[in-house]
Design an enzyme around this catalytic site. Structure first.
Site, short mmCIF file in Angstrom:
data_model
loop_
_atom_site.label_atom_id
_atom_site.label_comp_id
_atom_site.label_asym_id
_atom_site.label_seq_id
_atom_site.Cartn_x
_atom_site.Cartn_y
_atom_site.Cartn_z
N TYR A 162 0.77 -1.20 -0.04
CA TYR A 162 0.11 -0.07 0.00
C TYR A 162 0.73 1.22 -0.12
O TYR A 162 0.21 2.39 0.03
CB TYR A 162 -0.91 0.01 1.15
CG TYR A 162 -1.96 -1.13 1.24
CD1 TYR A 162 -2.93 -1.40 0.23
CD2 TYR A 162 -1.63 -2.29 1.99
CE1 TYR A 162 -3.70 -2.33 0.08
CE2 TYR A 162 -2.62 -3.40 1.88
CZ TYR A 162 -3.36 -3.54 1.13
OH TYR A 162 -4.47 -4.61 1.05
N LYS A 168 -29.72 -6.97 -4.98
CA LYS A 168 -29.17 -7.40 -6.18
C LYS A 168 -27.80 -7.97 -5.65
O LYS A 168 -27.20 -8.90 -6.18
CB LYS A 168 -29.38 -6.52 -7.13
CG LYS A 168 -29.21 -7.16 -8.59
CD LYS A 168 -30.99 -7.94 -8.79
CE LYS A 168 -31.02 -8.35 -10.31
NZ LYS A 168 -32.16 -8.89 -10.24
N ASP A 210 -33.99 -1.95 -13.58
CA ASP A 210 -35.20 -1.11 -13.21
C ASP A 210 -35.11 -0.05 -14.02
O ASP A 210 -35.33 1.08 -13.27
CB ASP A 210 -35.17 -0.89 -11.54
CG ASP A 210 -35.63 -2.15 -11.28
OD1 ASP A 210 -36.06 -3.36 -11.53
OD2 ASP A 210 -35.26 -2.38 -9.70
#
Length: 838
Positions: A460, A516, A559
């Site tokens: 990192y 979902k 949707d």
């Protein structure tokens, strides 16, 4: 042999993932996270949009936004190559402050497109961290975004660098016995960090600053190498008549701050400074002058950005705690008071009796940094009126305690301790309580957490991150090997057609997208994150998805109202080289196709011979009809609210319905649903509740098949359909037999597509998925069991294998892989994710 930086990323498929906050043990839990329970959360947020922070992951999520135009010393490396840097930042956010940070690398470097993209992403996130955007456009972007959205916006290189440098300056000046308003400061580097640090020093009380770039000192009347941001800062600092290069202006300076490039400062330059000079050489991955050389030249206090430095100044110390404070009190903007509070709190972490030339700033691995900064930022936000929660609701002390508890106890320490008797609650009440308790369903997690300086320095720190960025810069396809892109899907919606609720908007749609994401992870090991867009303009939505696509390996559209959804999907498929899948269309079509294959076996009829009547002409119905036609159906009639769709009808038609009229209703029947359902063998409803009466079912052919798939309330109740003579009944509900549940399809479809690095998903792959689902029922086929259950974990591996095979056979795959290996890989994800990462 690969370095640790590369090997770890390859092994773990990137450094971050998405997981469910709630364990999915059975269908009961699933029904509270997804349908039907999720509807209660949607309604709550529709009535009170601010409650999206309480019931969804939005209250703990930020996006790290970059266009890759200024990264380390490499300059403009673009969206793909900046992803490793954003992922590493995401791990820091999670490790030190439990902030869920999603890397969003943008496929545009136009400042106004960046602004619009971030504005439209706002319903998904509680804050934005800007990163790796070149000056001066970064200032325009940050300023306009702050005005456009009511969430916290922090520019990492500018604000975070300014905060930590200011904190270090406070303490370094105490060490050398000088005062901020009396010293002369020279800054080398007039990019985002240099200008940000200069502005931070100005608001803290000094303006005796000389800012240099490659051409020397900035000044108001300089005529070369200037831009609006440099002119602005030149007017703010003083004196304004200083001329010359860095070697000239550094003479007599008390403080040098380098935010430029390696090797630009010599020992002679340090020796020319005032007595007991302070030198912050912060260029990365290598400083302007080494720590040893600066000390040898007479510097009293030295800091660099390197981990081995006695005083490491890294802006990544600041941002996790800063956003933690913002999120915990619902801050809708960042102001100067919050900025200064963070700097003072950070400086105060070193007691005056502990200050020394080698100890002016807390170490990178000091776990108290984030709690301290979070407390200070939260308190300042509340005092200045930019917090959504008062001190009575969330005091700064509570913010500190929560953050500290997370660091030492983990995520469970944040859950409310009070118990709840779920047995006395309805499904909707339980869904609300679960979402409130966990603050949504999904979170980011670090696959290789930072536990000590060893792992930090290996993965990192700037040098290993820069190595991965370079690898991708030289080989764009390496992004799939070393970042989360290879397994990350964006679940994209505009909230225009959510379940059976219709157009409830992006914020109210967020709970469905979260649910979902849980299904993606649970059934396919696919990392998926909800992206809810604040636009329902087709062209703008397409452009935004195109802009964010570099960060993702696939796009799942969800949707979005018809007929717009067809155009959106088609254009995205043409523009992007990753899988684009509209689940309302293709997911529904695949599972309905599988169910109908088996239902027809029960009644011993052929697809090509039966009459099929649809009610509903939205995305799902049209896609199911098209897939059935592709599979061999010949007699399909589709109805909408106006009645039967037929060639030549003028009322209520659009481009998609006219296209449908060309390929359905071969006898050109007219009338209502009640008229055309007479004698039909199959009814497929993808419309609304209670539109199919028992009398209509009785008028159908003997032993009719009824798929009443409207959610959450079907076109006819299954019991009523059975009593009226239906031999096979399916719904979209998990609490009835034969659930046509898209989760049987999309997790395995995406798993197969991602594993072969597919360029897209075609009809052959969808048909292969439908056949794989249908085949799993086998000899157990009966009227009450035409589809595997939602929790049947045989399904995703079978679907993934079939999709991978079809994708390779039809030329959609970028890499070759045995389909059986894909199935094995999927099983490993499901049963023991650790195995799939080795």
């Amino acid at each position: 042999m690969e370095s640790d930086a590369l090997e770890y990323r390859r092994r773990y498929r990137g450094l971050i993932g998405v997981k469910s906050k709630m364990p999915i043990r059975d269908v009961s839990v699933l029904s509270r996270i997804y349908t039907p329970g999720v509807g209660a959360i949607c309604r709550e947020i529709e009535e009170s949009p601010i409650s999206s922070y309480r019931y969804t992951c939005r209250g703990n999520s930020i996006a790290i936004i970059s266009d890759g135009s200024q990264v380390f010393e490499f300059g403009n490396i673009g969206a793909m190559a900046v992803l490793p840097k954003l992922e590493a930042k995401s791990v820091l956010f999670k490790t030190f402050a439990n902030v869920d940070a999603v890397p969003i690398a943008l496929n545009t470097q136009d400042p106004y497109e960046i602004i619009e993209t971030v504005r439209i992403l706002a319903p998904s996130f509680g804050g934005f961290c800007l990163e790796g955007i070149a000056a001066p456009k970064c200032f325009t972007v940050e300023n306009r975004i702050r005005k456009a959205v009511r969430v916290s916006v922090l520019h990492h290189e500018s604000h975070a660098a300014g905060i930590i440098v200011l904190a270090a300056i406070y303490n370094a000046l105490k060490v050398v016995g000088k005062k901020l308003d009396e010293v002369r400061i020279v800054i080398n580097g007039a990019g985002a960090a240099g200008i940000g640090v200069a502005k931070g020093l100005i608001v803290a009380g000094t303006d005796n600053i000389v800012l240099c770039d490659r051409l020397g000192a900035l000044r108001v009347y300089r005529t070369t190498g200037m831009d609006w941001s440099k002119s602005e800062i030149a007017r703010l600092v003083g004196p304004q008549d200083v001329k010359g290069d860095l070697a000239e202006v550094i003479k007599g300076a008390d403080v040098f701050i380098g935010l430029s490039a390696r090797g630009l400062v010599t020992k002679e330059m340090i020796a020319s400074m005032a007595s007991d000079p302070i030198v912050f050489a912060l260029a990365l991955p290598e400083p302007e002058i080494s720590e040893a050389a600066a000390k040898a030249a007479g510097a009293k206090v030295v800091a660099t950005g390197l981990a081995e430095s006695e005083n490491q100044i890294r802006s990544s110390l600041v941002t996790p705690g800063f956003f933690r404070g913002c999120l915990d009190v619902g801050a809708h903007r960042v102001n100067i008071d919050m900025y200064l509070a963070a700097a003072r709190a950070l400086a105060a972490m070193i007691p005056e009796d502990k200050l020394s030339p080698a100890n002016i700033i807390p170490r990178q691995m000091d776990w108290h940094i984030s709690p301290v900064i979070a407390q200070a930022v939260a308190g300042a936000a509340q005092k200045t009126g930019v917090a959504g929660l008062s001190a009575a609701e969330m005091s700064p002390e509570m913010v500190y305690e929560r953050t500290e508890r997370y660091i030492y106890e983990g995520e469970l320490a944040w859950l409310p301790s009070e118990g709840q008797d779920y047995g006395k609650l309805s499904i909707n009440e339980e869904a609300l309580e679960l979402h409130r308790r966990y603050q949504g369903c999904v979170e980011i997690y670090a696959k290789v957490p930072i536990k000590d300086e060893i792992i930090y320095n290996r993965l990192y720190a700037p040098s290993p991150v820069a190595e991965v960025c370079q690898k991708i810069l030289h080989d764009a396809m390496a992004v799939y090997d070393y970042t989360c892109k290879n397994n990350l899907v964006a679940i994209v919606t505009d909230g225009s057609a959510v379940l059976g609720f219709g157009n409830i908007g992006p914020r109210a749609a967020l709970p469905v997208m979260e649910g979902k994401a849980v299904l993606f992870k649970t059934f396919g090991g696919v990392e998926a994150f909800p992206i809810c867009l604040s636009t329902q303009e087709t062209d703008l939505l397409i452009r935004v998805v195109e802009n964010i696509s570099p960060a993702f390996g696939g796009i799942n559209l969800e949707d979005i109202s018809s007929p717009r959804c067809f155009d959106i999907e088609q254009q995205l498929c043409e523009r992007l080289d990753i899988p684009v899948f509209h689940d309302d269309q293709h997911g529904t079509a695949v599972v309905a196709m599988a169910g109908l294959m088996n239902a027809l076996k029960i009644v011993d009829r052929k697809l090509a011979e039966v009459k099929i009547v649809f009610n509903g002409a939205g995305a799902s119905a049209i896609s199911v009809a098209k897939l059935l036609l592709l599979a061999g159906a010949r007699h399909i009639i589709v109805c909408d609210t106006t009645g039967v769709i037929y060639k030549g009808r003028s009322k209520g038609m659009n481009l998609i319905k006219r296209e449908l009229a060309e390929i359905t209703n071969p006898d050109k029947q007219k009338g209502s649903l009640a008229d055309v359902v007479k004698g039909a063998d199959v009814f497929i409803g993808l419309s609304g509740p209670n539109v199919l009466s028992p009398e209509m079912v009785q008028s159908m052919a003997p032993d009719p098949i009824v798929f009443a798939l409207a959610n959450p309330d079907p076109e006819i109740h299954p019991e009523a359909a059975n009593q009226a003579g239906a031999i096979v009944v399916a719904t979209g509900r998990s609490d009835f037999p034969n659930q046509v549940n898209n989760c049987l399809a999309f997790p395995g479809i995406f798993r197969g597509a991602l594993d072969i690095r597919a360029r897209g998903i075609n009809d052959a792959m969808n048909m292969a998925a439908a056949n794989a689902i249908a085949d799993l029922v086998g000899r157990d086929l009966k009227p009450g069991y035409i589809l595997p259950g939602a929790m049947d974990f045989r399904v995703p591996p079978a679907v993934a294998e079939a999709v991978a095979r079809a994708g390779q056979e039809t030329g959609m795959a970028r890499i070759k892989i045995e389909p059986e290996r894909v199935a094995r890989h999927t099983r490993e994800f499901i049963y023991d994710e650790r195995l799939s990462l080795i």
